[in-house]
Design an enzyme around this catalytic site. Structure first.
Site, short mmCIF file in Angstrom:
data_model
loop_
_atom_site.label_atom_id
_atom_site.label_comp_id
_atom_site.label_asym_id
_atom_site.label_seq_id
_atom_site.Cartn_x
_atom_site.Cartn_y
_atom_site.Cartn_z
CE LYS A 191 18.83 41.44 -1.11
NZ LYS A 191 19.57 41.62 -2.35
CG ASP A 233 15.09 40.00 -2.12
OD1 ASP A 233 15.27 38.87 -2.63
OD2 ASP A 233 15.62 41.04 -2.55
#
Ligand code: C5P
Length: 318
Positions: free
Chosen positions: A16, A149
């Protein structure tokens, strides 16, 4: 180990970039409340889960892709993929006998959530191998226990993350963006970067501000890379630059080479540059790569899907 149908499953989960990372004050549990916009990249980790003999437990090996230094990845029970497999086994009551192979493409300790992607891919691969069929909602709950995350690596695409980053709301956008990532030699530890931010902010607590999120969401809806480039922002950048001052020059080099935006990725030290097209990304990468040894610059389009079983190696007959 003999292979029989259904004896191995490979899952893929994305890295990401944070388009926005606003950090509020430190909470009592040591985490910080954040408002972030995650975007998943077409740069991913593959985790293969192979059945192992009863009593084997969970083991792992790492195969780095060319140019990736995986020497800092632990191979013991602290490895996030191992923790993911064990947590799923514990939650579902199955034996945790599995051998995991991580094909590592995401820089280690780079601020791109490679370890979180390993955990997400391991959850999905083991859920399919063991036929525990937990589904995305339950896997997301397990993921949040493994790291802030990990839920996003399961969901992918583009999403606003709140809480410590684990509470997700998808952002509807059809736009595609092209990114260039300039890697740094030594990684930065996420807790160390948050601690440095607390130190720098000793007398001015962090604030979560709505207008910055609005600007990123507007830019995503418009699909205009120049608007998104102008809206990129990361409160951790100041702390990452304090710990790794050489990144200032990388950000400047990216802007000078014509990037639409330049920002430290997550807790760094990777620098993310937004290009205006895939061809522009290749040009930027060539320019930035000129002074850097091979493998130090990556190009990736976004957004990409979340963790999923790869068709080609699906468990027998499913
Ligand atoms: O949850 P995760 O393992 O990704 O977090 C690693 C560390 O980063 C935490 O232990 C904490 O020190 C810091 N962190 C934080 N606030 C967040 C996310 C992470 O302080 N929202």
């Amino acid at each position: 180990m003999p292979r029989t149908p259904g004896a191995a499953v490979t899952a893929r989960a994305p890295a990401k970039v944070n388009l926005l990372l606003e950090v509020g004050p430190r909470r009592d549990d040591g985490y910080h409340d954040i408002v972030t916009v995650f975007q998943a990249l077409a740069l991913a980790e593959d985790v293969t889960a192979e059945r192992a003999a009863p009593g084997h437990g969970t083991t792992v090996r790492v195969r780095p892709r060319p140019g990736v230094d995986a020497s800092a990845v632990p191979l013991d029970g602290t490895n996030l993929a191992v923790r993911a497999a064990r947590l799923l086994a514990e939650r579902t009551g199955v034996p945790d006998d599995v051998h995991l192979t991580i094909d590592k493409a995401v820089p280690v300790a780079g601020g791109m959530a490679g370890g979180s992607a390993d955990a997400a891919a391991a959850l999905v691969a083991c859920d399919a191998l063991w036929q525990t069929r937990l589904g995305l909602t339950a896997l997301t709950e397990l993921g949040a226990q493994l790291g802030s995350d990990v839920p996003f690596a399961l969901h992918g695409r583009t999403a606003v993350g709140t809480g410590r980053g684990e509470q997700l709301a998808p952002v509807m956008t059809t736009a595609r963006f092209s990114w260039v990532f300039v890697l740094a030699g030594d990684g930065l530890s996420t807790p160390a970067v948050y601690a440095e931010l607390d130190r720098l902010r000793a007398d001015r607590p962090g604030r979560l501000e709505e207008p910055r999120l609005d600007a990123v969401e507007r830019a995503l809806r418009s699909g205009d890379p120049l608007a998104l480039g102008a809206a990129l922002d990361n409160d951790l950048q100041e702390a990452a630059l304090s710990l790794a001052p050489q990144l200032v020059a990388t950000l400047e080099a990216g802007r000078a080479a014509g990037a639409a935006g330049a920002v430290v990725s997550g807790s760094g030290p990777t620098v993310a540059l937004l290009a205006t097209s895939p061809a522009h990304a290749r040009e930027l990468a060539a320019e930035l790569g000129r002074d850097r040894p091979g493998g130090a610059v990556l190009v990736a389009d976004a957004p990409a899907p979340g963790a999923r079983v790869l068709e080609a190696v699906r468990a027998g007959g499913e």
